[in-house]
Each structure stands twice: as C-alpha cells, then as structure tokens.
Design a protein around this motif. Structure first.
Motif, short mmCIF file in Angstrom:
data_model
loop_
_atom_site.label_atom_id
_atom_site.label_comp_id
_atom_site.label_asym_id
_atom_site.label_seq_id
_atom_site.Cartn_x
_atom_site.Cartn_y
_atom_site.Cartn_z
N GLU A 25 0.83 -1.20 0.00
CA GLU A 25 0.00 0.00 0.00
C GLU A 25 0.86 1.26 0.00
O GLU A 25 1.96 1.27 0.55
CB GLU A 25 -0.88 0.05 1.25
CG GLU A 25 -1.95 -1.00 1.31
CD GLU A 25 -2.80 -0.85 2.56
OE1 GLU A 25 -4.03 -0.86 2.42
OE2 GLU A 25 -2.23 -0.72 3.67
N LEU A 26 0.30 2.29 -0.59
CA LEU A 26 0.84 3.64 -0.48
C LEU A 26 -0.36 4.55 -0.26
O LEU A 26 -1.27 4.61 -1.10
CB LEU A 26 1.60 4.05 -1.74
CG LEU A 26 2.11 5.49 -1.80
CD1 LEU A 26 3.02 5.81 -0.62
CD2 LEU A 26 2.82 5.74 -3.11
N GLU A 27 -0.38 5.22 0.89
CA GLU A 27 -1.48 6.10 1.25
C GLU A 27 -0.92 7.38 1.85
O GLU A 27 0.06 7.34 2.59
CB GLU A 27 -2.41 5.45 2.28
CG GLU A 27 -3.09 4.19 1.79
CD GLU A 27 -3.96 3.58 2.86
OE1 GLU A 27 -5.19 3.71 2.76
OE2 GLU A 27 -3.40 2.98 3.80
N GLY A 28 -1.55 8.50 1.54
CA GLY A 28 -1.14 9.78 2.09
C GLY A 28 -2.26 10.39 2.90
O GLY A 28 -3.42 10.37 2.49
N PHE A 29 -1.91 10.95 4.04
CA PHE A 29 -2.91 11.50 4.96
C PHE A 29 -2.59 12.97 5.25
O PHE A 29 -1.45 13.30 5.59
CB PHE A 29 -2.94 10.69 6.26
CG PHE A 29 -3.23 9.24 6.02
CD1 PHE A 29 -4.54 8.80 5.91
CD2 PHE A 29 -2.20 8.32 5.87
CE1 PHE A 29 -4.81 7.45 5.68
CE2 PHE A 29 -2.47 6.98 5.63
CZ PHE A 29 -3.78 6.54 5.54
N PRO A 30 -3.58 13.84 5.13
CA PRO A 30 -3.34 15.26 5.37
C PRO A 30 -3.15 15.56 6.85
O PRO A 30 -3.86 15.03 7.70
CB PRO A 30 -4.61 15.93 4.83
CG PRO A 30 -5.67 14.88 4.95
CD PRO A 30 -4.97 13.56 4.75
N VAL A 31 -2.19 16.43 7.11
CA VAL A 31 -1.94 16.88 8.48
C VAL A 31 -2.86 18.07 8.75
O VAL A 31 -3.05 18.93 7.88
CB VAL A 31 -0.45 17.27 8.65
CG1 VAL A 31 -0.20 17.95 9.98
CG2 VAL A 31 0.43 16.03 8.48
N LYS A 32 -3.42 18.11 9.93
CA LYS A 32 -4.29 19.22 10.32
C LYS A 32 -3.50 20.53 10.23
O LYS A 32 -2.34 20.59 10.61
CB LYS A 32 -4.79 19.05 11.76
CG LYS A 32 -5.73 17.89 11.96
CD LYS A 32 -6.06 17.72 13.44
CE LYS A 32 -6.92 16.48 13.66
NZ LYS A 32 -7.12 16.23 15.10
N LYS A 33 -4.18 21.56 9.73
CA LYS A 33 -3.57 22.89 9.68
C LYS A 33 -3.16 23.29 11.10
O LYS A 33 -3.92 23.11 12.05
CB LYS A 33 -4.54 23.93 9.12
CG LYS A 33 -4.88 23.71 7.66
CD LYS A 33 -3.75 24.18 6.78
CE LYS A 33 -4.21 24.16 5.32
NZ LYS A 33 -3.20 24.68 4.44
N GLY A 34 -1.96 23.80 11.24
CA GLY A 34 -1.44 24.21 12.53
C GLY A 34 -0.75 23.10 13.31
O GLY A 34 -0.19 23.35 14.37
#
Length: 109
Positions: free
Chosen positions: A4-13
């Motif tokens: 698998e290759l998955e990307g997860f967004p980091v919360k702003k701040g």
C-alpha cells in the motif's frame, strides 16, 4: 502480500507536531521496528509531501497478511504513535490512495 501507499493530510497548525512525531519514530526506530511483527508488516516507510499548501504524511508498506491494528496495541510505542495520529491527521479530509499498477524486482532477489 499487501502493498500500500497512502497519504494523509496533516491538520492545519499541526505541522510542527507532525515533525515531532517523525522525530519520535526516528529516535525509537529499533522499538518501532519490533512492533511491526504484530501488524504483519514486513516493511513500512513514511514520506512527507507538501501538496496544495498542505502537509501530507504518506505510508508505504508491505504486509504479509492481516495483523493486529496498531490502534489495538498495548505497546507504549504504538500507543504514542496513535496519539500523534489523532493529534495530527485530519480525518475530515480525503486521504490519497495510490493504486499499485506494476511491481518490478531484480531476478533472484
């Protein structure tokens, strides 16, 4: 085998907290690697990506079956990892899911 290759967004701040998380994992690499057995992970690599003014953390993994989810682990390293995830990853935003198209390997390796 699951790759698998998955990307997860980091919360702003939370970008600095995400960097702290990656430092924690690097500083505890031996202990982190030992936790992979329960998850049936043969290899796990984490990449970072800046996309559209947002930081993403991307996991690349080779898994040999379905193991214990990290969220169910009683290991203190895993528990800290999950805590960082909850603080840093924006689960309200869509993840980047990559589809494996081809695999190439040196013969005999």
């Amino acid at each position: 085998m699951l790759i698998e290759l998955e990307g997860f967004p980091v919360k702003k701040g939370q970008e600095a907290k995400a960097q702290e998380w990656m430092t924690f994992l690097r500083q505890n690499q031996t202990q982190v690697s030992a936790t992979l057995v329960a998850e049936k992970l043969l290899l796990e690599q984490i990449f970072s990506l800046q996309l559209n003014d947002r930081l993403y953390l991307c996991w690349y993994s080779h898994q040999d079956g379905i193991g214990l989810p990290v969220s169910e682990s009683s290991n203190p390293i895993d528990q800290q990892h999950v805590k960082y995830w909850q603080e840093c990853i924006d689960e309200q935003m869509p993840a980047l899911k990559f589809k494996l198209e081809n695999t190439f390997q040196v013969p005999g390796k």
